[in-house]
Design a protein around this motif. Structure first.
Motif, PDB file in Angstrom:
ATOM      1  N   ALA A 193       0.821  -1.212   0.000  1.00 38.78           N
ATOM      2  CA  ALA A 193       0.000   0.000   0.000  1.00 38.78           C
ATOM      3  C   ALA A 193       0.855   1.263   0.000  1.00 38.78           C
ATOM      4  O   ALA A 193       0.332   2.350   0.253  1.00 38.78           O
ATOM      5  CB  ALA A 193      -0.940   0.001   1.198  1.00 38.78           C
ATOM      6  N   TRP A 195       2.714   4.204  -2.086  1.00 37.02           N
ATOM      7  CA  TRP A 195       2.200   4.757  -3.348  1.00 37.02           C
ATOM      8  C   TRP A 195       2.859   4.117  -4.575  1.00 37.02           C
ATOM      9  O   TRP A 195       2.138   3.867  -5.564  1.00 37.02           O
ATOM     10  CB  TRP A 195       2.272   6.283  -3.356  1.00 37.02           C
ATOM     11  CG  TRP A 195       3.587   6.913  -3.705  1.00 37.02           C
ATOM     12  CD1 TRP A 195       4.489   7.478  -2.867  1.00 37.02           C
ATOM     13  CD2 TRP A 195       4.149   7.062  -5.025  1.00 37.02           C
ATOM     14  NE1 TRP A 195       5.574   7.957  -3.551  1.00 37.02           N
ATOM     15  CE2 TRP A 195       5.387   7.728  -4.886  1.00 37.02           C
ATOM     16  CE3 TRP A 195       3.722   6.696  -6.303  1.00 37.02           C
ATOM     17  CZ2 TRP A 195       6.206   8.027  -5.975  1.00 37.02           C
ATOM     18  CZ3 TRP A 195       4.542   7.002  -7.394  1.00 37.02           C
ATOM     19  CH2 TRP A 195       5.765   7.659  -7.230  1.00 37.02           C
ATOM     20  N   LEU A 198       1.062   0.745  -5.151  1.00 33.77           N
ATOM     21  CA  LEU A 198      -0.305   0.928  -5.651  1.00 33.77           C
ATOM     22  C   LEU A 198      -0.304   1.404  -7.104  1.00 33.77           C
ATOM     23  O   LEU A 198      -1.104   0.942  -7.931  1.00 33.77           O
ATOM     24  CB  LEU A 198      -1.042   1.937  -4.772  1.00 33.77           C
ATOM     25  CG  LEU A 198      -1.314   1.500  -3.329  1.00 33.77           C
ATOM     26  CD1 LEU A 198      -1.831   2.672  -2.513  1.00 33.77           C
ATOM     27  CD2 LEU A 198      -2.304   0.346  -3.282  1.00 33.77           C
ATOM     28  N   ARG A 370      -2.524   6.667  -1.159  1.00 38.70           N
ATOM     29  CA  ARG A 370      -3.478   6.258  -2.198  1.00 38.70           C
ATOM     30  C   ARG A 370      -3.729   7.393  -3.189  1.00 38.70           C
ATOM     31  O   ARG A 370      -3.816   7.161  -4.402  1.00 38.70           O
ATOM     32  CB  ARG A 370      -4.793   5.796  -1.563  1.00 38.70           C
ATOM     33  CG  ARG A 370      -4.684   4.465  -0.829  1.00 38.70           C
ATOM     34  CD  ARG A 370      -6.057   3.906  -0.488  1.00 38.70           C
ATOM     35  NE  ARG A 370      -6.784   4.747   0.447  1.00 38.70           N
ATOM     36  CZ  ARG A 370      -6.678   4.660   1.768  1.00 38.70           C
ATOM     37  NH1 ARG A 370      -5.862   3.758   2.311  1.00 38.70           N
ATOM     38  NH2 ARG A 370      -7.383   5.455   2.554  1.00 38.70           N
ATOM     39  N   GLU A 374      -2.964   7.224  -7.179  1.00 35.41           N
ATOM     40  CA  GLU A 374      -4.017   7.452  -8.174  1.00 35.41           C
ATOM     41  C   GLU A 374      -3.592   8.516  -9.174  1.00 35.41           C
ATOM     42  O   GLU A 374      -3.774   8.366 -10.394  1.00 35.41           O
ATOM     43  CB  GLU A 374      -5.311   7.870  -7.472  1.00 35.41           C
ATOM     44  CG  GLU A 374      -5.965   6.765  -6.666  1.00 35.41           C
ATOM     45  CD  GLU A 374      -7.023   7.297  -5.711  1.00 35.41           C
ATOM     46  OE1 GLU A 374      -7.233   8.544  -5.688  1.00 35.41           O
ATOM     47  OE2 GLU A 374      -7.632   6.489  -4.981  1.00 35.41           O
TER      48      GLU A 374
END
Length: 392
Positions: A193, A195, A198, A370, A374
């Motif tokens: 998790a 960055w 992810l 997160r 993204e």
């Protein structure tokens, strides 16, 4: 491979590991490193020596029908004298790329930091432990166990209730990333998790994470390691550590960036190379370093101690760094169409800070990781991005 009471014990070998640059055989098992021995011999401080041995992005990978898995490891945990120990590091288990279970390992060695400024420490030996995962889905599957990004981890052996076999090369593009503690994963909830982890999942790429806490300082040995590492995509996130460690002035910074990029280009002349400037960090936007830790009510926060007026004399701040990186990349792009620039505040800016403040004034929380992931996936891997898949 041995059988005992229904369990199959498999020694962990180097070909079962992903995301590392080198493996060291120890008295207990294997210690994955994120810098090769040549680079490690040139490390000047304990900060980086520990950070590169913390296996951020490193995972044990195998194929199996097992529904129960145990991984024996010897962790080395870091605590600060006078403060409660942090939680045990998390092991993330993924099944066919999807998070399926988590575990921790108690015990292990304890590295007690006795002085925050000098990083002096005392090491207390401890026993190995076991990360246990049960009730996994039946049937053949690819399993990844992501090692804790916060603990140095010696991997000893794997036990399963069904045979394991190697996982063939996925054929996915390899993303080689270098950055600071934020890329390393500070304050992330777990190793899968962070960055970069992810974003790699969103981009369907295999991650090699050279994010080193406190140590993204344009070290030539890190550039040489990146030069010599096979990769299809490369990014370097530069700036925050240069400012908060107060290691150089503007006159030295620009040639150091050029030299770092030149070295990478020696091994990767046409690989997409993305230069990323720092995310928003209000305490260092216009105030030079060095950074100083402060403890209040048991909480660690950081403040910048430099004088903003000294920017006129070449002292670096994040805004100075961003302007210089944008200029350097634009200059290089005239001869190198594969070099790109990404403004860090597009990953985490003022609106993100208002929604997900930096708990210690420097590092994002899990929700912040997160958000950065993204935005990076959209801007780098998305249409028009430096890492977008292009037609052959």
């Amino acid at each position: 491979m041995t059988f005992e009471h229904g369990w199959i014990t498999t020694p962990v070998t180097a070909d079962m590991l992903r995301g590392h640059l080198e493996v060291e055989a120890t008295a207990h098992g294997l210690l994955p490193h994120r810098l090769p021995a040549r680079a490690r011999r040139q490390i000047p401080d304990d900060q980086l020596a520990v950070a590169e041995a913390q296996p951020s992005g490193v995972r044990v990978v195998f194929r199996t029908r097992a529904t129960a898995v145990e991984l024996d490891t010897l962790p080395t945990k870091r605590v600060y004298q006078g403060f409660p120990p942090p939680p045990d590091g998390v092991y993330d288990l993924l099944v066919d790329g999807t998070p399926a279970a988590q575990a921790t390992v108690t015990g292990g060695n304890v590295r007690t930091i006795t002085d925050m400024f000098t990083q002096a420490f005392e090491l207390t030996p401890g026993p190995p432990g076991t990360a246990r995962f049960t009730d996994l889905p039946a049937g053949e599957k690819d399993v990844e166990i992501w090692l804790p990004h916060t603990e140095v981890t010696e991997v000893i052996a794997l036990r399963t209730d069904a045979p394991v076999e190697p996982v063939p090369d996925s054929g996915r593009r390899v993303w080689l990333h270098h950055g600071s503690s934020i890329s390393h994963g500070s304050n992330a909830a777990s190793p899968a998790a962070t960055w970069p982890a992810l974003a790699a999942a969103d981009g369907a790429v295999d991650l090699v994470n050279l994010g080193f806490s406190g140590s993204a300082l344009l070290d030539p040995f890190t550039a040489r390691a990146m030069r010599d590492t096979p990769a299809d995509l490369i990014s370097v996130k530069i700036g925050i550590n240069v400012v908060n460690a107060d290691v150089m002035r503007l006159r030295a910074f620009a040639p150091a960036v050029h030299g770092f990029l030149d070295t990478i280009r020696e091994g990767h002349p046409r690989t997409p190379l993305l230069v990323v400037s720092p995310i928003l960090c209000p305490v260092q936007e216009d105030t030079p370093g060095p950074l100083a830790p402060e403890f209040a009510d048991g909480t660690l926060r950081f403040r910048a101690t430099g004088d903003p007026a000294e920017r006129a004399f070449g002292r670096l701040t994040l805004n100075v760094i961003r302007d210089e990186l944008a200029r350097i990349v634009a200059e290089r792009a005239a001869d190198d169409p594969h070099v790109h620039y990404l403004e860090g505040r597009d990953l985490y800016g003022e609106k993100d800070y208002a929604e997900f403040p930096l708990p210690d004034e420097i590092h994002p929380d899990p929700a912040g990781h997160r958000r950065i992931a993204e935005n990076f996936a959209r801007l780098a891997f998305g249409d028009g991005g430096a890492f977008a898949v292009t037609a052959a």
